[in-house]
Design an enzyme around this catalytic site. Structure first.
Site, PDB file in Angstrom:
ATOM      1  N   SER A 186      48.313  40.847  36.290  1.00  0.00           N
ATOM      2  CA  SER A 186      48.420  39.396  36.148  1.00  0.00           C
ATOM      3  C   SER A 186      49.816  39.025  35.652  1.00  0.00           C
ATOM      4  CB  SER A 186      47.340  38.887  35.186  1.00  0.00           C
ATOM      5  OG  SER A 186      47.271  37.484  35.233  1.00  0.00           O
ATOM      6  N   ASN A 187      49.986  37.823  35.137  1.00  0.00           N
ATOM      7  CA  ASN A 187      51.285  37.387  34.597  1.00  0.00           C
ATOM      8  C   ASN A 187      51.045  36.431  33.432  1.00  0.00           C
ATOM      9  OD1 ASN A 187      51.112  34.577  35.652  1.00  0.00           O
ATOM     10  ND2 ASN A 187      51.019  35.696  37.586  1.00  0.00           N
ATOM     11  N   TYR A 188      52.122  35.875  32.889  1.00  0.00           N
ATOM     12  CA  TYR A 188      52.026  35.103  31.635  1.00  0.00           C
ATOM     13  C   TYR A 188      51.713  33.623  31.820  1.00  0.00           C
ATOM     14  CZ  TYR A 188      54.217  39.184  29.485  1.00  0.00           C
ATOM     15  OH  TYR A 188      54.486  40.437  29.038  1.00  0.00           O
ATOM     16  N   SER A 189      51.410  33.177  33.022  1.00  0.00           N
ATOM     17  CA  SER A 189      51.197  31.735  33.210  1.00  0.00           C
ATOM     18  C   SER A 189      50.035  31.227  32.344  1.00  0.00           C
ATOM     19  CB  SER A 189      50.907  31.438  34.685  1.00  0.00           C
ATOM     20  OG  SER A 189      50.507  30.099  34.830  1.00  0.00           O
ATOM     21  N   ALA A 191      50.997  30.675  39.385  1.00  0.00           N
ATOM     22  CA  ALA A 191      51.770  31.918  39.519  1.00  0.00           C
ATOM     23  C   ALA A 191      50.828  32.928  40.176  1.00  0.00           C
ATOM     24  CB  ALA A 191      52.238  32.390  38.153  1.00  0.00           C
TER      25      ALA A 191
END
Ligand code: PMT
Length: 407
Positions: free
Chosen positions: A216-219, A283
């Protein structure tokens, strides 16, 4: 400008309360009807007589002693006022009042009417307090909660404070509060978004590695949620398709929760045909593990490789398959420089507009409350916006999209 508008003015107990009769005068002069809701502490800083004289209505403070002048009766007045009001302004908003509002407490007319105000009605909050109090984690948490609920927060101003110190914490001048309110109450019929149908994607996607792990990512979803909230406020029908985030749904927005990129496409696609505008603020992971494992992958001494395959591009799927008149707007996130990448995305994905932002880990991009967008239009026009709150940046982005919707 505010003819026919009914405004609740909530005043809590800070020194800046002494400026509020001037705010009442400005509101009245522009044609608004004003009902003052003052806390018990507020009326120690500003006289009830001044406020009732300039507003032409008795000041309401205590839940039980409200006298009902001009309203039903004390028992149900908070409900009547919640229906009556077109907007609630809270100025100054002290740390104590912010805490009560964030917690949903209601032991005075101000906090009670905050709860009875009809959904979608604008709430403008002007915090004012000592700078150290303002920066405290508790106050910042309450501000974030109220903001996420759709309240518009005004930044306190810098200057000399009641403590004798100089710093951030002063209530903006009544004229500034008045202008912000007027802008919020600008008729949504004037917006090109009024009556339009909008899809906004927000947040991260999670791509399963096994049953307990994902890529995943930091959004955080803040940017996309701010856009959805503002589009709804301007009169659009908004569907917000979001990855896993911990934000409340903005008033008047239909929310669809998803996990992965494939799910995001599946949730959004049925609405593509009927939408006037698609804004991709999510994102979305470009890749996903080809075959997520069942259960939990067990550790052993060997290295491990995970084969990734391409995810569908949701924005490009919409943009390349759309009908004439439908608009496609994307974001482009880079860690440095990268305006050329954004231009390439505009062309490759066949977009009308790209909002380019940099993730600097401090003030722009993922997670933080602020962002600095550079808007690249298909006609070559470039607009560089300053560092703004994500709510303000969402407003500027929609301001740039509105002329395209009118074409
Ligand atoms: O959520 P916040 O914490 O508030 O952070 C906001 C944000 C940084 C996530 C937001 O401002 C932002 O930049 N969103 C897009 C991030 C991104 O993934 O950019 P990109 O350059 O990889 O993608 C370009 C565009 O294509 C984006 O509009 C994206 O939504 C879209 N896309 C990308 C890949 C994919 N498979 N499907 C897509 O729709």
């Amino acid at each position: 400008m505010l003819t026919g508008k009914n405004i609740l003015l909530g005043i809590s107990g800070g020194i800046a309360a002494y400026k509020t009769p001037q705010l009442v005068r400005l509101l009245k002069k522009s044609g608004a009807d004003v009902q003052v809701l003052a806390t018990e502490s507020a009326v120690r800083f500003v006289s009830e007589l001044s406020l009732s004289t300039v507003s032409g209505r008795p000041v309401l403070t205590d839940i039980f002693s409200a006298d009902g002048n001009g309203h039903d009766n004390a028992r149900t007045m908070h409900i009547t006022l919640g229906e009556w009001a077109d907007a609630l302004v809270i100025a100054p908003a002290t740390a104590n009042t912010l805490a009560k509002l964030a917690a949903g407490m209601c032991d005075d007319m101000l906090s009670l009417c905050f709860l009875t105000l009809r959904p979608g009605k604008p709430v403008l909050v002007a915090p004012a307090m000592d700078g150290h109090m303002y920066d405290s984690p508790s106050v910042q948490r309450n501000l974030a909660m109220l903001k996420a609920q759709g309240c518009r927060m005004m930044e306190p101003e810098s200057g000399s404070l009641a403590s004798g110190q100089c710093g951030l914490g002063r209530m903006p001048e009544p004229e500034t509060i008045f202008e912000a309110l007027t802008e919020m109450l600008a008729s949504p019929e004037a917006s090109a978004l009024c009556g339009k149908t909008v899809i906004v994607t927000a947040g991260p996607t999670r791509e399963k590695i096994d049953d307990v792990r994902f890529l995943s990512n930091y959004s955080s979803g803040k940017m996309g949620f701010a856009i959805a909230a503002e589009a709804a406020r301007r009169g659009a029908t908004v569907r917000l398709v979001t990855g896993p985030v911990s934000l409340p749904t903005p008033p008047g927005v239909e929310r669809l929760d998803v996990e992965s990129a494939v799910e995001m496409l599946d949730a959004a696609q049925p609405f593509f045909d009927a939408c006037d505008l698609f804004i991709g603020a999510a994102a979305v992971a470009d890749y996903r593990p080809e075959t997520p494992a069942e259960g939990k992958i067990k550790k052993n001494d060997a290295e491990m490789e995970i084969r990734l395959v391409r995810n569908p591009d949701i924005l490009a799927t919409f943009a390349t398959g759309r009908k004439p008149g439908q608009l496609a707007v994307g974001f482009a996130l880079e860690t440095a420089g990268g305006l050329d990448y954004a231009r390439k995305k505009l062309v490759d994905k066949q977009l009308d507009l790209v909002a380019f932002n940099i993730y600097d880990g401090r003030t722009t991009g993922f997670e933080v409350d602020t962002n600095a967008l550079t808007l690249l239009a298909r006609d070559g026009n470039v607009t560089e916006l300053p560092l703004l709150s994500k709510e303000e940046a969402a407003g500027k982005l929609l301001d740039a999209i509105e002329p395209l919707l009118r074409r």
